[in-house]
Design an enzyme around this catalytic site. Structure first.
Site, PDB file in Angstrom:
ATOM      1  N   HIS A  19      45.945 -12.615 -21.065  1.00 47.04           N
ATOM      2  CA  HIS A  19      44.535 -13.044 -20.937  1.00 47.04           C
ATOM      3  C   HIS A  19      43.791 -12.043 -20.056  1.00 47.04           C
ATOM      4  O   HIS A  19      43.969 -12.027 -18.842  1.00 47.04           O
ATOM      5  CB  HIS A  19      44.474 -14.441 -20.291  1.00 47.04           C
ATOM      6  CG  HIS A  19      43.091 -15.004 -20.212  1.00 47.04           C
ATOM      7  ND1 HIS A  19      42.789 -16.277 -20.639  1.00 47.04           N
ATOM      8  CD2 HIS A  19      41.924 -14.508 -19.736  1.00 47.04           C
ATOM      9  CE1 HIS A  19      41.516 -16.521 -20.449  1.00 47.04           C
ATOM     10  NE2 HIS A  19      40.963 -15.448 -19.887  1.00 47.04           N
ATOM     11  N   HIS A  21      39.839  -9.749 -19.520  1.00 47.08           N
ATOM     12  CA  HIS A  21      38.470  -9.388 -19.917  1.00 47.08           C
ATOM     13  C   HIS A  21      38.264  -7.909 -19.632  1.00 47.08           C
ATOM     14  O   HIS A  21      38.395  -7.476 -18.484  1.00 47.08           O
ATOM     15  CB  HIS A  21      37.437 -10.191 -19.116  1.00 47.08           C
ATOM     16  CG  HIS A  21      37.545 -11.663 -19.318  1.00 47.08           C
ATOM     17  ND1 HIS A  21      36.778 -12.358 -20.225  1.00 47.08           N
ATOM     18  CD2 HIS A  21      38.358 -12.588 -18.736  1.00 47.08           C
ATOM     19  CE1 HIS A  21      37.112 -13.639 -20.190  1.00 47.08           C
ATOM     20  NE2 HIS A  21      38.074 -13.811 -19.296  1.00 47.08           N
ATOM     21  N   LYS A 105      39.645 -18.064 -29.584  1.00 46.10           N
ATOM     22  CA  LYS A 105      39.337 -18.619 -28.261  1.00 46.10           C
ATOM     23  C   LYS A 105      38.263 -19.694 -28.355  1.00 46.10           C
ATOM     24  O   LYS A 105      37.193 -19.479 -28.929  1.00 46.10           O
ATOM     25  CB  LYS A 105      38.859 -17.488 -27.337  1.00 46.10           C
ATOM     26  CG  LYS A 105      38.494 -17.916 -25.925  1.00 46.10           C
ATOM     27  CD  LYS A 105      39.690 -18.295 -25.081  1.00 46.10           C
ATOM     28  CE  LYS A 105      39.290 -18.925 -23.758  1.00 46.10           C
ATOM     29  NZ  LYS A 105      39.094 -17.974 -22.689  1.00 46.10           N
ATOM     30  N   HIS A 142      39.641 -22.664 -23.152  1.00 48.06           N
ATOM     31  CA  HIS A 142      39.070 -22.771 -21.798  1.00 48.06           C
ATOM     32  C   HIS A 142      38.925 -24.273 -21.558  1.00 48.06           C
ATOM     33  O   HIS A 142      38.007 -24.907 -22.083  1.00 48.06           O
ATOM     34  CB  HIS A 142      37.712 -22.055 -21.701  1.00 48.06           C
ATOM     35  CG  HIS A 142      37.148 -22.126 -20.315  1.00 48.06           C
ATOM     36  ND1 HIS A 142      37.149 -21.056 -19.444  1.00 48.06           N
ATOM     37  CD2 HIS A 142      36.632 -23.157 -19.619  1.00 48.06           C
ATOM     38  CE1 HIS A 142      36.637 -21.426 -18.284  1.00 48.06           C
ATOM     39  NE2 HIS A 142      36.310 -22.699 -18.369  1.00 48.06           N
ATOM     40  N   HIS A 180      44.479 -20.119 -18.016  1.00 55.43           N
ATOM     41  CA  HIS A 180      44.229 -20.145 -16.558  1.00 55.43           C
ATOM     42  C   HIS A 180      44.211 -21.557 -15.974  1.00 55.43           C
ATOM     43  O   HIS A 180      43.190 -22.016 -15.493  1.00 55.43           O
ATOM     44  CB  HIS A 180      42.950 -19.395 -16.200  1.00 55.43           C
ATOM     45  CG  HIS A 180      41.774 -19.609 -17.141  1.00 55.43           C
ATOM     46  ND1 HIS A 180      41.290 -20.842 -17.481  1.00 55.43           N
ATOM     47  CD2 HIS A 180      41.012 -18.718 -17.804  1.00 55.43           C
ATOM     48  CE1 HIS A 180      40.267 -20.694 -18.307  1.00 55.43           C
ATOM     49  NE2 HIS A 180      40.081 -19.420 -18.517  1.00 55.43           N
ATOM     50  N   LEU A 225      36.102 -19.324 -12.796  1.00 56.80           N
ATOM     51  CA  LEU A 225      36.176 -20.600 -13.508  1.00 56.80           C
ATOM     52  C   LEU A 225      37.423 -20.638 -14.374  1.00 56.80           C
ATOM     53  O   LEU A 225      37.730 -19.628 -15.012  1.00 56.80           O
ATOM     54  CB  LEU A 225      34.922 -20.784 -14.380  1.00 56.80           C
ATOM     55  CG  LEU A 225      33.658 -21.128 -13.588  1.00 56.80           C
ATOM     56  CD1 LEU A 225      32.432 -21.038 -14.469  1.00 56.80           C
ATOM     57  CD2 LEU A 225      33.776 -22.530 -12.967  1.00 56.80           C
ATOM     58  N   ASP A 253      43.564 -13.183 -16.340  1.00 56.69           N
ATOM     59  CA  ASP A 253      42.130 -13.499 -16.370  1.00 56.69           C
ATOM     60  C   ASP A 253      41.340 -12.510 -15.519  1.00 56.69           C
ATOM     61  O   ASP A 253      40.328 -12.878 -14.905  1.00 56.69           O
ATOM     62  CB  ASP A 253      41.849 -14.939 -15.926  1.00 56.69           C
ATOM     63  CG  ASP A 253      40.450 -15.399 -16.354  1.00 56.69           C
ATOM     64  OD1 ASP A 253      39.873 -14.781 -17.268  1.00 56.69           O
ATOM     65  OD2 ASP A 253      39.941 -16.371 -15.764  1.00 56.69           O
TER      66      ASP A 253
END
Ligand code: DOR
Ligand code: ZN
Length: 361
Positions: A19, A21, A105, A142, A180, A225, A253
């Site tokens: 995971h 970004h 996702k 999420h 997460h 978050l 994350d």
């Protein structure tokens, strides 16, 4: 390959990040090397602006990522598609058949960064989830409700009660990752459904509790978050991550934001941990007396869940203190430089990853 572990050196099967970004443009070009130089593969999140909602956009984003990998580094980005209320099913089918999408996702609309085009109601994506179940494409979630009546610290636990239980019942063969996770409730729920439900755990949720966000003032660098929770939740996560239970695996994350976007009256959620993620995890495993469980978590349980081969290379960690930089500088795309503050900025970590050359010496 057994993990080779003595008091001062750990040789691990090369890990993957399930995971991450990367963003786009100048930030993408600045951050990809941090992940690519340690991990063999990474699941890349699709919450760009605009989000990745087509096969073409995912191919093109993958190309930009590949172009940002330093010469000589071997790294495979695993692409994901961003679910929306009206995503055509053929996008899922074509992206899967092309071997492009590793997962899809689910962002509940307005739950986090760049999620405004996410899913407003699970009923809207019923046929997409049916298709994913049929073809075997995992769903990455999420897991937070967006109901403003629900306290922000309870949103993950309430998501499980209101949505995840029903989702697992309705699609009994769908493979799901709760991304997460941050709570004891999530740990218990994942353990109880581990035949086809797994969870990623970040370094930051293992290191800090919610006090960190308010230590001496408002600390936006610790805002992410789902938000970090009470200490007993952090303890439950540490126990889960180091347990050797294959339903828990590594997902950093890592979520870089320029300083100006973190430090604002409405600061962005996200912690940039990619430069030292593996060392950060190693520290937790050592503190828990579970260094021998690191390889399963970092390098084996993720591939097993996704049905992908284990990596054959290795990485070496040595007990050598390193002070984490206060910030990294990146071009902001407007001709000047901006800072990104990493997790552990200014702190000392006990372990260091050896460069390939050093490892061979
Ligand atoms: O802290 C976070 N940052 N959580 C997310 O869910 C999204 C991420 C981001 O994209 O910045
Ligand atoms: Zn994320």
């Amino acid at each position: 390959m057994d993990q080779n572990c003595d008091a001062d050196k750990i040789i691990l099967r090369q890990p993957d990040d399930w995971h991450v970004h990367f963003r786009d443009g100048a930030v993408l070009r600045a951050v990809v090397k941090n992940t690519a130089s340690i991990f063999n593969r990474a699941i890349v999140m699709p919450n760009l602006q605009p989000p990745i909602t087509s096969v073409e956009a995912a191919f093109s984003y993958r190309r930009r990522i590949m172009e940002a990998i330093p010469d000589g580094v071997i790294f495979t980005p695993l692409m994901t598609v961003y679910l929306t209320d009206d995503l055509p099913i053929d996008v899922i089918e074509r992206g899967f058949q092309a071997g492009l999408f590793t997962a899809a996702k689910l962002y509940p609309a307005n739950s986090t960064t760049n999620s405004s085009e996410g899913v407003s109601d699970l009923k809207e994506i019923d046929s997409i989830l049916e298709t994913m179940q049929k073809i075997g494409l995992p769903l990455l979630v999420h897991g937070e409700v967006v109901d403003q009546e629900v306290d922000i610290f309870d949103r993950e636990a309430v998501f499980i009660e209101r949505h995840l239980i029903h989702l697992l019942e309705r699609y009994p063969a769908l493979r799901v990752v709760m991304e997460h996770i941050t709570t004891e409730q999530a740990v218990q729920f994942v353990e109880a459904n581990s035949s086809r439900l797994a969870a990623t755990i970040t370094p930051h949720h293992l290191h800090i509790n919610r006090n960190a966000m308010f230590a001496g003032g408002l600390r936006s660098d610790y805002f992410c978050l789902p938000v970090v929770k009470r200490e007993h939740h952090r303890r439950a996560l540490r126990k889960a991550a180091t347990s050797g239970n294959s339903c828990f695996f590594l997902g950093t994350d890592s979520a870089p934001h320029l300083r100006s976007f973190k430090e604002s009256s409405c600061g962005c959620a996200g912690i940039f941990n990619a430069p030292n993620a593996l060392e950060s995890y190693a520290q937790v495993f050592e503190e828990e007396g579970k260094l021998h469980k690191l390889q399963g978590f970092a390098s084996e349980f993720g591939p097993a869940f996704y049905g992908l081969p284990l990596n054959t290379g290795s990485v070496t960690l040595v007990r050598r203190e390193q002070v984490i930089p206060e910030f990294f500088e990146v071009n902001n795309g407007l001709g000047s430089k901006e800072k990104i503050v990493p997790f552990h900025a200014g702190e000392t970590l006990n372990w260091s990853v050896l460069g390939l050359k050093e490892a061979l010496e």
